[in-house]
Design an enzyme around this catalytic site. Structure first.
Site, mmCIF file in Angstrom:
data_model
loop_
_atom_site.group_PDB
_atom_site.id
_atom_site.type_symbol
_atom_site.label_atom_id
_atom_site.label_comp_id
_atom_site.label_asym_id
_atom_site.label_seq_id
_atom_site.Cartn_x
_atom_site.Cartn_y
_atom_site.Cartn_z
ATOM 1 N N THR A 17 0.821 -1.210 0.000
ATOM 2 C CA THR A 17 0.000 0.000 0.000
ATOM 3 C C THR A 17 0.854 1.258 0.000
ATOM 4 O O THR A 17 0.482 2.271 -0.596
ATOM 5 C CB THR A 17 -0.968 -0.009 1.202
ATOM 6 O OG1 THR A 17 -1.774 -1.198 1.147
ATOM 7 C CG2 THR A 17 -1.880 1.206 1.178
ATOM 8 N N LYS A 38 -8.410 -2.274 -5.054
ATOM 9 C CA LYS A 38 -8.008 -3.275 -4.056
ATOM 10 C C LYS A 38 -9.143 -4.296 -4.009
ATOM 11 O O LYS A 38 -10.028 -4.234 -3.147
ATOM 12 C CB LYS A 38 -7.805 -2.598 -2.696
ATOM 13 C CG LYS A 38 -7.466 -3.536 -1.539
ATOM 14 C CD LYS A 38 -6.012 -3.947 -1.516
ATOM 15 C CE LYS A 38 -5.684 -4.754 -0.260
ATOM 16 N NZ LYS A 38 -4.295 -5.222 -0.245
ATOM 17 N N GLY A 117 -2.796 -6.301 -4.883
ATOM 18 C CA GLY A 117 -3.171 -7.628 -4.442
ATOM 19 C C GLY A 117 -3.271 -7.735 -2.933
ATOM 20 O O GLY A 117 -3.187 -6.747 -2.200
ATOM 21 N N ALA A 118 -3.461 -8.957 -2.462
ATOM 22 C CA ALA A 118 -3.502 -9.256 -1.029
ATOM 23 C C ALA A 118 -2.386 -10.255 -0.745
ATOM 24 O O ALA A 118 -2.202 -11.215 -1.492
ATOM 25 C CB ALA A 118 -4.856 -9.845 -0.647
ATOM 26 N N GLY A 119 -1.631 -10.015 0.324
ATOM 27 C CA GLY A 119 -0.554 -10.942 0.654
ATOM 28 C C GLY A 119 0.478 -11.028 -0.449
ATOM 29 O O GLY A 119 0.800 -10.040 -1.105
ATOM 30 N N ASN A 176 11.271 -1.668 -0.752
ATOM 31 C CA ASN A 176 10.745 -0.939 0.400
ATOM 32 C C ASN A 176 11.528 -1.336 1.645
ATOM 33 O O ASN A 176 11.526 -2.499 2.045
ATOM 34 C CB ASN A 176 9.258 -1.237 0.603
ATOM 35 C CG ASN A 176 8.681 -0.445 1.758
ATOM 36 O OD1 ASN A 176 9.128 0.652 2.063
ATOM 37 N ND2 ASN A 176 7.668 -1.001 2.406
ATOM 38 N N ARG A 177 12.188 -0.375 2.255
ATOM 39 C CA ARG A 177 13.021 -0.657 3.433
ATOM 40 C C ARG A 177 12.121 -0.746 4.666
ATOM 41 O O ARG A 177 11.853 0.242 5.343
ATOM 42 C CB ARG A 177 14.085 0.425 3.605
ATOM 43 C CG ARG A 177 15.132 0.070 4.641
ATOM 44 C CD ARG A 177 16.338 0.982 4.570
ATOM 45 N NE ARG A 177 17.435 0.469 5.374
ATOM 46 C CZ ARG A 177 18.679 0.938 5.340
ATOM 47 N NH1 ARG A 177 18.989 1.934 4.530
ATOM 48 N NH2 ARG A 177 19.626 0.411 6.100
#
EC number: 6.3.3.3
Length: 220
Positions: A17, A38, A117-119, A176-177
């Site tokens: 997200t 979503k 997506g999800a997961g 993404n850190r």
């Protein structure tokens, strides 16, 4: 023809997200009429207006196109568990045709659609189907969010291989850190650049608060 992209992650809670919001903000800055979608979400909250998922609300807010909540998130489940179990608990079935109809509707209102997506890539939406099966049916190009932490190289490379084996193209990826203490961060990025297909769309620095994310935070 409206462009549509499916955004997945190396795992759950890796910043899909955050990346979605940044990409939507970048689209707005470039005057691209992009809608966020979503289609399936767990861990939603009952409200007077129905179930509401925080990630879907962030996507709705960041979309260039003005959308009602149901247009953004047709399936919102309360339990914070895998969508196939959450749907089963609520006596629902996640229907691919519903997902496709929602996508076509958003295409008619926009120049581009970003689908979160999800997961991870192989998240199940029933005991026989995965959300990736719908992505394959729609022949969508894929963007991968890599949550940079110990072990992410294997997760990212295996996910990329699964996407390729499904006959789909990984067109880009975002690092993404998620852990500010991750050692050898630069070396991890170099390995991702060497082993992942598609363009590196950007790197998101560690951000404890999603509300602070704007397109300036990611190098698109």
């Amino acid at each position: 023809m409206t462009n549509a992209f499916f955004l997945t992650g190396t795992d759950t809670e890796v910043g899909k997200t955050v990346a979605s919001r940044a990409i939507l903000h970048a689209a707005a800055s470039a005057n691209i009429k992009m809608a966020g979608y979503k289609p399936v979400a767990s861990d939603s909250t009952p409200t007077d207006e129905g179930m509401r998922n925080s990630d879907a609300l962030y996507i709705q807010d960041a979309s260039v196109v003005e959308l009602d909540y149901q247009e953004v998130n047709p399936y919102a489940f309360e339990a914070a568990i895998s969508p196939h179990l959450a749907a089963e608990q609520e006596g629902q079935v996640i229907d691919f045709d519903v997902l496709s109809a929602g996508l076509e509707h958003l295409k008619s209102k926009s120049e581009a659609v970003l689908i979160e997506g999800a997961g991870g890539w192989r998240v199940p939406i029933s005991h026989t189907d995965f959300l990736s099966s719908w992505v394959k049916r729609e022949k969508l190009p894929v963007i991968l969010v890599v949550g940079v932490k110990l072990g992410c190289l294997s997760h990212a490379i295996l996910t990329a291989e699964a996407i390729k084996n499904d006959g789909l193209e990984l067109v880009g990826w975002v690092a993404n850190r998620i852990n500010p203490g991750t050692e050898n961060y630069a070396d991890i990025i170099k390995m991702l650049e060497k082993n992942l297909p598609g363009k590196k769309m950007g790197e998101i620095p560690y951000m404890p608060a999603l509300k602070n994310v704007t397109y300036q935070s990611i190098l698109i």
